[in-house]
Design a protein around this motif. Structure first.
Motif, mmCIF file in Angstrom:
data_model
loop_
_atom_site.group_PDB
_atom_site.id
_atom_site.type_symbol
_atom_site.label_atom_id
_atom_site.label_comp_id
_atom_site.label_asym_id
_atom_site.label_seq_id
_atom_site.Cartn_x
_atom_site.Cartn_y
_atom_site.Cartn_z
ATOM 1 N N GLU A 38 11.314 15.292 -13.649
ATOM 2 C CA GLU A 38 11.573 15.866 -14.853
ATOM 3 C C GLU A 38 10.579 17.471 -14.597
ATOM 4 O O GLU A 38 10.983 18.394 -15.202
ATOM 5 N N GLU A 39 9.686 17.418 -13.819
ATOM 6 C CA GLU A 39 9.199 18.669 -13.503
ATOM 7 C C GLU A 39 9.070 19.317 -12.032
ATOM 8 O O GLU A 39 8.524 20.375 -11.783
ATOM 9 N N GLY A 40 9.821 18.509 -11.284
ATOM 10 C CA GLY A 40 9.803 19.085 -9.839
ATOM 11 C C GLY A 40 8.646 18.932 -9.100
ATOM 12 O O GLY A 40 8.443 19.541 -8.021
ATOM 13 N N LYS A 41 7.942 18.040 -9.212
ATOM 14 C CA LYS A 41 6.488 17.693 -8.523
ATOM 15 C C LYS A 41 6.961 17.140 -7.194
ATOM 16 O O LYS A 41 7.781 16.383 -7.260
ATOM 17 N N GLU A 42 6.190 17.461 -6.042
ATOM 18 C CA GLU A 42 6.379 16.980 -4.751
ATOM 19 C C GLU A 42 6.204 15.532 -4.624
ATOM 20 O O GLU A 42 5.077 15.160 -5.325
ATOM 21 N N LEU A 43 6.921 14.571 -4.017
ATOM 22 C CA LEU A 43 6.687 13.181 -4.298
ATOM 23 C C LEU A 43 6.002 13.048 -2.742
ATOM 24 O O LEU A 43 6.679 13.495 -1.374
ATOM 25 N N ASP A 44 4.820 12.475 -2.647
ATOM 26 C CA ASP A 44 4.163 12.007 -1.434
ATOM 27 C C ASP A 44 4.787 10.998 -0.732
ATOM 28 O O ASP A 44 5.762 10.112 -1.349
ATOM 29 N N LEU A 45 4.669 10.863 0.438
ATOM 30 C CA LEU A 45 5.429 9.960 1.547
ATOM 31 C C LEU A 45 5.093 8.320 1.234
ATOM 32 O O LEU A 45 5.908 7.495 1.113
ATOM 33 N N ALA A 46 3.872 8.092 0.709
ATOM 34 C CA ALA A 46 3.272 6.943 0.076
ATOM 35 C C ALA A 46 3.982 6.300 -1.041
ATOM 36 O O ALA A 46 4.582 5.078 -1.069
ATOM 37 N N THR A 47 4.338 7.139 -2.005
ATOM 38 C CA THR A 47 5.074 6.927 -3.009
ATOM 39 C C THR A 47 6.257 6.751 -2.666
ATOM 40 O O THR A 47 7.235 5.747 -3.293
ATOM 41 N N ALA A 48 6.987 7.643 -1.654
ATOM 42 C CA ALA A 48 8.311 7.555 -1.452
ATOM 43 C C ALA A 48 8.713 5.890 -0.596
ATOM 44 O O ALA A 48 9.774 5.247 -1.008
ATOM 45 N N ASP A 49 7.572 5.536 -0.153
ATOM 46 C CA ASP A 49 7.813 4.291 0.759
ATOM 47 C C ASP A 49 7.977 3.291 -0.201
ATOM 48 O O ASP A 49 8.841 2.313 -0.062
ATOM 49 N N VAL A 50 7.181 3.052 -1.154
ATOM 50 C CA VAL A 50 7.262 2.055 -2.544
ATOM 51 C C VAL A 50 8.587 2.204 -3.002
ATOM 52 O O VAL A 50 9.522 1.099 -3.185
ATOM 53 N N ILE A 51 8.910 3.459 -3.187
ATOM 54 C CA ILE A 51 10.316 3.500 -3.961
ATOM 55 C C ILE A 51 11.535 2.923 -3.025
ATOM 56 O O ILE A 51 12.463 2.194 -3.499
ATOM 57 N N ALA A 52 11.476 3.445 -1.679
ATOM 58 C CA ALA A 52 12.422 3.047 -0.749
ATOM 59 C C ALA A 52 12.338 1.667 -0.704
ATOM 60 O O ALA A 52 13.682 0.931 -0.570
ATOM 61 N N HIS A 53 11.447 0.783 -0.592
ATOM 62 C CA HIS A 53 11.346 -0.692 -0.410
ATOM 63 C C HIS A 53 12.042 -1.185 -1.509
ATOM 64 O O HIS A 53 12.738 -2.174 -1.392
#
Length: 703
Positions: A38-53
């Motif tokens: 919604e706001e274009g905030k950058e996604l950190d890698l740790a958060t991306a790892d959880v989403i990917a899993h």
């Protein structure tokens, strides 16, 4: 009896949508991802790892074994490279299924073989795909099994956009920023985002697969390069909105099922004007999601058609003599709290914000008509635009009686004091209710028409991505909004300034408004008097990409750099040349190996018949006349074939670029038409059993 289908149960079942994310992601991770979306905030890698899993686990439950970064290079179609979820084998010989945040966010497909227009050297292979988290991932089921598809952007190692999506996302940011400036001036402090909303209607043809396979022109080019019209075409208008044949209905049912599962809101389906032509329309979505969905629509139409023993033709003009296919791009601007900036209300003359938005759009379209026309330029569209079936090649805006009257009041008196009302439509039948009548009729001949609360850009070709046209619309309107806001933000009297600006824009850009018949010769003459460009072909349209005006605008809004625009122009010239070269060589192949041999064989049959009849002592004049006519047309065909071979060889030996494309347009295309003419005449004379390929009648009436 089959079990009743509940669409609500299957809709989006293969989409990693908001509901799935809420269920599967930890609350903090979900909130962080929503902020990114919604706001274009950058996604950190740790958060991306959880989403990917969680995305991987969900996809495996759906049967997925592979994932792919699904992107839109400058080929006009989508591209993908599949990687399985398996990791390196363990000592036990077993494997783990893994998918990291890095793999989700970034991919590295080889960029060397995709069109780059000089942005990349052939030996510079690296390119990056970047996850577009605003467009949901989905699992696609096909012959390869189940694949997790992650919508992505695609750029070069040095950051240039090599795809359709990156500039679209940039243009969406540009219009969001400028639209927010505009609505803030009118006191809106609650809306946080303005998003272009798009609904692309998709037209297509269906033909029998066996007959398709007997036509080299359909196989290689997507359109018929030869073909005489059957006795009946679309003259009776009986196919339009007619009862859908059972074979087609079964196809449409399966298409809808496939699309609903991946979250595409397939809404409307019907027969179009030409025999064998149909249309599918979705409910509107955010521009980038709508583009993704339209690619899914095209892919699904083709895949399901094959399953039903048919072929789906997305070429803009697969058959001469009947309507071609377009893609109507319905565009509006919606705030995050549901306000449509193109909603005029019941009294549009009093809706000052709407009038400013409207006149800004008139200004944008008038000043960039050449660029908007270029966004729909395609080799296939050269056969369609300007014909008596589609929008003319001249850009104009249809507003309808109500808004045209409001604009006229502004131009003539400087003030709009009333709006035409809709009233009642009396049917004249007592058992039928009287209907509420819209204040404005529609105009199906207009290329850029206001249709109640949106603009419908009707020029786009049926097989083209709608990304390009929406990049242009978003950016030219953002520019107009910016210029208006610059004036209004510095004014001492806002009310007077906005009144003067609306009047100024209406007066200066009224020439772009046309509510009449866009198909008429009179309009071509009138448009010439108004100074509106009439760009008849793709090669004439492409230079609009690299004018200083265009470059300045796109660079100001960071949508394209000069290098990116120049590369796209180069790619388009090359694509035009390649498309015409393929068509010309296909015609040469068909004429040399199929048509001329078949006609020679037929002339021998005729000659034998003439001799036999004469020997029997009967009058053979009819047979002799027919033999003479066929032989004459055969001679014309051979000469035209030889001329086309010379022109095609000459064109293909030229250096790739604008000059080569112009030569193909000016010399090869007329040579192709010169070859087609006698062949089509021959088809009308030669015995059907002797003709080497299915006819138009076979293709469009026997589906």
């Amino acid at each position: 009896m089959s079990e009743a289908l509940n669409v609500a149960d299957i809709f989006g079942e293969d989409v990693f949508n908001d509901t799935v994310m809420q269920e599967r992601l930890p609350k903090k991770v979900y909130k962080d991802l929503k902020r990114t979306i919604e706001e274009g905030k950058e996604l950190d890698l740790a958060t991306a790892d959880v989403i990917a899993h969680e995305m991987k686990e969900w996809a495996i439950e759906k049967g997925a074994t592979h994932y792919t970064h699904w992107f839109q290079p400058l080929t006009g179609v989508t591209a993908e490279k599949h990687d399985s979820f398996i990791s390196a084998p363990l000592e036990s010989g077993k494997v783990l299924m893994s998918f990291s945040g890095k793999e989700l966010i970034k991919g590295e497909p080889d960029a060397s073989s995709f069109p780059s227009g000089g942005l990349r050297a052939t030996f510079e292979a690296r390119g990056y795909t970047a996850w577009d988290c605003t467009s949901p991932a989905f699992v696609r089921h096909d012959a390869a099994g189940a694949t997790l598809c992650i919508p992505t952007a695609f750029c070069s190692y040095t950051g240039e956009a090599l795809d359709q999506k990156t500039p679209l996302l940039r243009s969406m940011e540009a219009i969001n920023e400028q639209a927010l400036r505009l609505i803030r001036l009118f006191g809106n402090t609650t809306s946080l985002k303005v998003t272009p909303s798009v609904g692309p209607e998709q037209e297509y043809f269906l033909v029998d697969a066996k007959k398709f396979q007997e036509r080299k022109d359909l196989i290689y080019t997507g359109r018929t390069l030869f073909g005489a019209m059957p006795p009946k075409g679309q003259e009776l208008d009986d196919h339009y909105f007619g009862t859908i044949r059972q074979r087609i209905a079964g196809f449409m049912k399966d298409v809808n099922m496939e699309l609903w599962k991946v979250g595409v809101t397939a809404k409307t389906q019907h027969n179009e004007v030409a025999p064998a032509q149909h249309e599918l329309a979705p409910i509107y979505a955010k521009a980038n999601v709508a583009v993704d969905h339209n690619h899914l629509v095209m892919q699904t139409l083709k895949r399901v058609a094959c399953q039903h023993g048919m072929k789906c033709l997305l070429h803009e003009k697969p058959f001469a003599g009947v309507n071609g296919s377009g893609k109507h791009n319905n565009w509006s601007l919606i705030t995050d709290d549901g306000k449509n900036l193109l909603e005029p209300g019941k009294t549009p003359h009093e809706n000052i914000q709407f009038l400013l938005v409207l006149t800004c759009i008139l200004k944008a379209v008038d000043e960039h008509a050449d660029l908007l026309r270029e966004s729909a330029a395609d080799p296939g569209n050269d056969h369609r635009l300007g014909a008596n079936e589609a929008p003319p090649a001249i850009i104009s805006v249809f507003l309808g009686e109500q808004l045209e009257d409001v604009i006229e009041q502004l131009v003539v008196t400087g003030e709009a004091t009333h709006s035409i009302k809709g009233g009642k439509l009396e049917t004249g039948v007592r058992t039928l209710p009287d209907l509420a009548k819209d204040a404005t009729d529609r105009n199906r001949t207009s290329p850029f028409a206001f249709t109640g609360n949106k603009f419908e850009f009707r020029m786009v070709g049926s097989r083209d991505s709608v990304a390009g046209p929406n990049v242009v619309i978003n950016t030219i309107v953002a520019e107009a909004f910016k210029e208006a806001c610059d004036v209004l933000e510095s004014s001492d009297d806002f009310d007077m300034a906005v009144h003067d600006l609306i009047k100024k824009y209406a007066y200066e850009h009224q020439r772009i408004i046309f509510n009449g018949n866009g198909y008429s010769d009179e309009w071509v003459e009138e448009a010439g008097r108004r100074g509106l460009p009439n760009i008849r072909s793709m090669v004439e349209a492409i230079p609009a990409l690299t004018t200083e005006k265009t470059i300045k605008m796109f660079e100001e809004f960071k949508v394209f750099t000069r290098a990116e625009l120049e590369s796209r122009a180069e790619i388009k010239f090359e694509n035009y040349s390649k498309a015409i070269n393929i068509e010309a060589r296909t015609m040469i192949d068909m004429a040399s190996k199929q048509i001329i041999p078949a006609v020679i064989k037929y002339t021998k049959t005729l000659a034998d018949t003439v001799i036999s009849v004469k020997e029997a002592g009967a009058d053979a004049s009819v047979q002799a006349d027919l033999l003479s006519e066929v032989s004459s047309l055969l001679t014309r065909t051979k000469k035209a074939l030889e001329a086309l071979i010379v022109v095609t060889d000459q064109a293909s030996s030229m250096e790739e670029g604008a000059d080569q494309a112009r030569f193909y347009h000016s010399d090869a295309v007329p040579a192709m038409e010169a070859l087609r003419a006698p062949v089509d005449e021959l088809e009308m004379i030669v015995d059907k059993e002797a003709w080497p390929m299915p006819s138009y009648g076979d293709l469009i009436f026997e589906v």
